[in-house]
Structure formats: structure tokens, C-alpha cells
Design a protein around this motif. Sequence first.
Motif, PDB file in Angstrom:
ATOM      1  N   THR A 180     -32.326   2.899 -22.910  1.00 58.12           N
ATOM      2  CA  THR A 180     -32.656   1.851 -22.030  1.00 58.12           C
ATOM      3  C   THR A 180     -32.308   2.511 -20.529  1.00 58.12           C
ATOM      4  O   THR A 180     -33.020   2.512 -19.622  1.00 58.12           O
ATOM      5  N   ALA A 181     -31.117   3.104 -20.568  1.00 58.98           N
ATOM      6  CA  ALA A 181     -30.751   3.363 -19.147  1.00 58.98           C
ATOM      7  C   ALA A 181     -31.307   4.749 -18.699  1.00 58.98           C
ATOM      8  O   ALA A 181     -31.353   4.994 -17.493  1.00 58.98           O
TER       9      ALA A 181
ATOM     10  N   ASN B 185     -32.464   0.988  -9.143  1.00 61.36           N
ATOM     11  CA  ASN B 185     -33.297  -0.196  -9.223  1.00 61.36           C
ATOM     12  C   ASN B 185     -33.399  -0.644 -10.460  1.00 61.36           C
ATOM     13  O   ASN B 185     -34.175   0.131 -11.317  1.00 61.36           O
ATOM     14  N   LEU B 186     -32.526  -1.601 -11.220  1.00 61.06           N
ATOM     15  CA  LEU B 186     -32.788  -1.727 -12.699  1.00 61.06           C
ATOM     16  C   LEU B 186     -34.141  -2.508 -12.827  1.00 61.06           C
ATOM     17  O   LEU B 186     -34.532  -2.819 -14.082  1.00 61.06           O
TER      18      LEU B 186
ATOM     19  N   VAL C 244     -24.316  -2.028 -16.545  1.00 58.87           N
ATOM     20  CA  VAL C 244     -24.269  -2.739 -15.221  1.00 58.87           C
ATOM     21  C   VAL C 244     -22.816  -3.105 -14.684  1.00 58.87           C
ATOM     22  O   VAL C 244     -22.092  -3.818 -15.602  1.00 58.87           O
TER      23      VAL C 244
ATOM     24  N   VAL D  72     -34.019  -5.197 -15.850  1.00 61.31           N
ATOM     25  CA  VAL D  72     -33.811  -4.706 -16.946  1.00 61.31           C
ATOM     26  C   VAL D  72     -32.380  -5.319 -17.561  1.00 61.31           C
ATOM     27  O   VAL D  72     -31.473  -4.927 -16.353  1.00 61.31           O
ATOM     28  N   ARG D  73     -32.134  -5.678 -18.601  1.00 63.50           N
ATOM     29  CA  ARG D  73     -30.709  -6.269 -18.715  1.00 63.50           C
ATOM     30  C   ARG D  73     -29.813  -5.248 -19.584  1.00 63.50           C
ATOM     31  O   ARG D  73     -30.643  -4.620 -20.389  1.00 63.50           O
ATOM     32  N   LEU D  74     -28.798  -4.978 -19.068  1.00 61.69           N
ATOM     33  CA  LEU D  74     -27.752  -3.896 -19.713  1.00 61.69           C
ATOM     34  C   LEU D  74     -26.450  -4.655 -20.006  1.00 61.69           C
ATOM     35  O   LEU D  74     -26.186  -5.670 -19.129  1.00 61.69           O
TER      36      LEU D  74
ATOM     37  N   ARG E 214     -28.192   1.318 -25.652  1.00 59.56           N
ATOM     38  CA  ARG E 214     -27.963   1.348 -23.951  1.00 59.56           C
ATOM     39  C   ARG E 214     -28.344   2.647 -23.370  1.00 59.56           C
ATOM     40  O   ARG E 214     -28.862   2.393 -22.305  1.00 59.56           O
TER      41      ARG E 214
ATOM     42  N   GLY F 137     -24.123  -2.290 -10.024  1.00 61.33           N
ATOM     43  CA  GLY F 137     -25.239  -1.581 -10.338  1.00 61.33           C
ATOM     44  C   GLY F 137     -25.301  -0.609 -11.750  1.00 61.33           C
ATOM     45  O   GLY F 137     -24.227  -0.978 -12.264  1.00 61.33           O
ATOM     46  N   LEU F 138     -26.195   0.165 -11.759  1.00 60.03           N
ATOM     47  CA  LEU F 138     -26.164   1.169 -13.024  1.00 60.03           C
ATOM     48  C   LEU F 138     -24.871   2.264 -12.877  1.00 60.03           C
ATOM     49  O   LEU F 138     -24.796   2.647 -11.889  1.00 60.03           O
TER      50      LEU F 138
ATOM     51  N   ILE G 133     -34.348   4.741 -16.631  1.00 52.59           N
ATOM     52  CA  ILE G 133     -34.263   4.069 -15.172  1.00 52.59           C
ATOM     53  C   ILE G 133     -33.640   5.184 -14.149  1.00 52.59           C
ATOM     54  O   ILE G 133     -33.902   5.210 -13.376  1.00 52.59           O
TER      55      ILE G 133
END
Length: 300
Positions: free
Chosen positions: A67-68, A128-129, A204, A132-134, A64, A175-176, A71
Motif C-alpha cells: 500500500t505505502a 498525500n495519503l 501513519v 488510504v488507511r494505513l 503495508r 503523515g506517511l 503512495i
Amino acid sequence: MTDVSPTRDQLIWVLQLVGGDGIADVTPLKLGGSPWLVRWTGGDGGGRAVLHLGDRTDAERQARAETAMPIADQHGVPVPDVLGSRLDDESAMLLIEWIDGRSTRPVEPDVERIEALGAMAAVIFRANLGGVRLAEVTRPIDGVDFAAMRAAHPHPLLDEAARRLDGAPPEGPTGLVHGDLWSGNALWNGDDLVAVIDWDCAGVGPAGVDLGSLRLDAALAWGPEAAEHVLAGWEREAGERAADVAYWDAVAAVNTPPDLGWFVEGTVDALGRPDLTRELMVQRRDAFLRDALQRLDAER
């Protein structure tokens, strides 16, 4: 995360990633364990990086973060660069850039800094993701079972609040979110916010997850007035009123240990605030929660 020191094989992996010649030293950064500050030597003078080291159960949370963070970086959030990751039969590792900054905070509230953290929560949320899946996040620090803590150590106010919050959260945009946004995860160099760290709870979710977490943190550190500065910073950056503030304040307070346990230890350690005793912080947490519940009543 583990408090076991990195092995020789793991440190060799670090050297291969950074192109170092040898390890100079390895220092724990939190309560005697991971993450670890790794210093290495080399022809270019060497360098430093932060090694998050856990077992295989930590792999999802490290993923996680991995990935985050890029972004968030692409959308103006100061974060360390991800240098590499590795998952094997026994461990999960994430190596990130060392950022020279401090999270210590003064005894008296610094309004500009508090508002800057609120604004940063809004910046994170509007990232803006890009498809991308979180993981879905509906509360702070979602890897900790606070309900089990309440069951083991009943606290009437927390128990009442948890019952009232049971069910789906308010509808609204997602959102993120950082998922563990508090002043100990913000590094400053002078008056400049140079890094937001520890993204292993990212996902998210509603903006209130981070906003409530920051507001509770400010109230614990300086009292209820400080929480309003967080909100002011968020709303100025977002350009709109925050929704369901009372609900998310209550969610943040419920998702704490009943006696605040390691929250107190982390605050004293990260912020350099020995004046924040357990008794004072529990008193402030409970007052923050009572106020949130009263505002919820007024809205219904």
C-alpha cells in the motif's frame, strides 16, 4: 520473514507474473533468507525481481508495503514497483522490481548523502495519503517486541528511558512514515539515491519516527556529529524546524536490542562496515540515548 527457499509452485507464480520462460537462479539477499533475488530467462533476455516470502503472519506487513510504496512513488520517493502479491494457506508473497544499487557506506561520513537521507524522510512524511488507511506507527520497527527483549536482558539505561517515555507521544501532525528508515534501506548508484526499500513497517505517524531512526543510525555509523547532518537535511527539505527531536531520538534508541544483536549483523552485512563492532555500536547507542535524555530534561 522465512529462510525457507521458494517452492516450485511459488516460482511458477513469479514466472507467470513476469512472463518468463524459466528460473535461472534464486539467491537470498539477507542473512541467508528472504527476500530472495529471482532471476529468470526469456525471449527478451530475462530479468530480475525481488521476492519477499513469509508465512501468513507476514501478510499484514506485506500489505503495508504494497500500500505505502505506490503512495511514496507518486510523491517523489524512489521506490521499486510492486509487481504482484499472493496470500495462500501457507505463505504470503510480495514480488517487487529489482533496483540496481548498493547500500554500502564509507568509513568516513559523506555529509551530502547523510543530509539527502534526512531530506528524503521529509519527502516521505509530506506524501498525500489520499484517504488510504494505513496502520498507526509510533515507533520504529513496530513488529518487534523490544520491551520483551529488555525484560529478558535488562539494560539500566534502556529501562530508565523506556519508563520515561511511557505514555502518549507528543501531539503533532502525522503523515506517511517508512517505519524502518536507516542507511541499509537506501540504495545508491554513485551519488544518486535510487531506491528506498523494505516498507513493511510503513504507516501513519509522527515525522520523528523516521527522523529519530535516521539520526540514531548515523550516530551508530559515524558518531554524534553525523546525526546533526540528518536533521539539517530534514529541516531544509521540510522548510521548518523539527519538533520534539530529543523525544524521538530516545524512542529510536529504546527500540533496539539491548546488546544491538541483529542490528550489528545487519549493519556489517548491508553497509560493508566490519569496523563497526558490537562494543563500539552499543557505546554509541548509549551515548546517543544519554544525550537525548539530557535534552529532554532541559526542555522540561
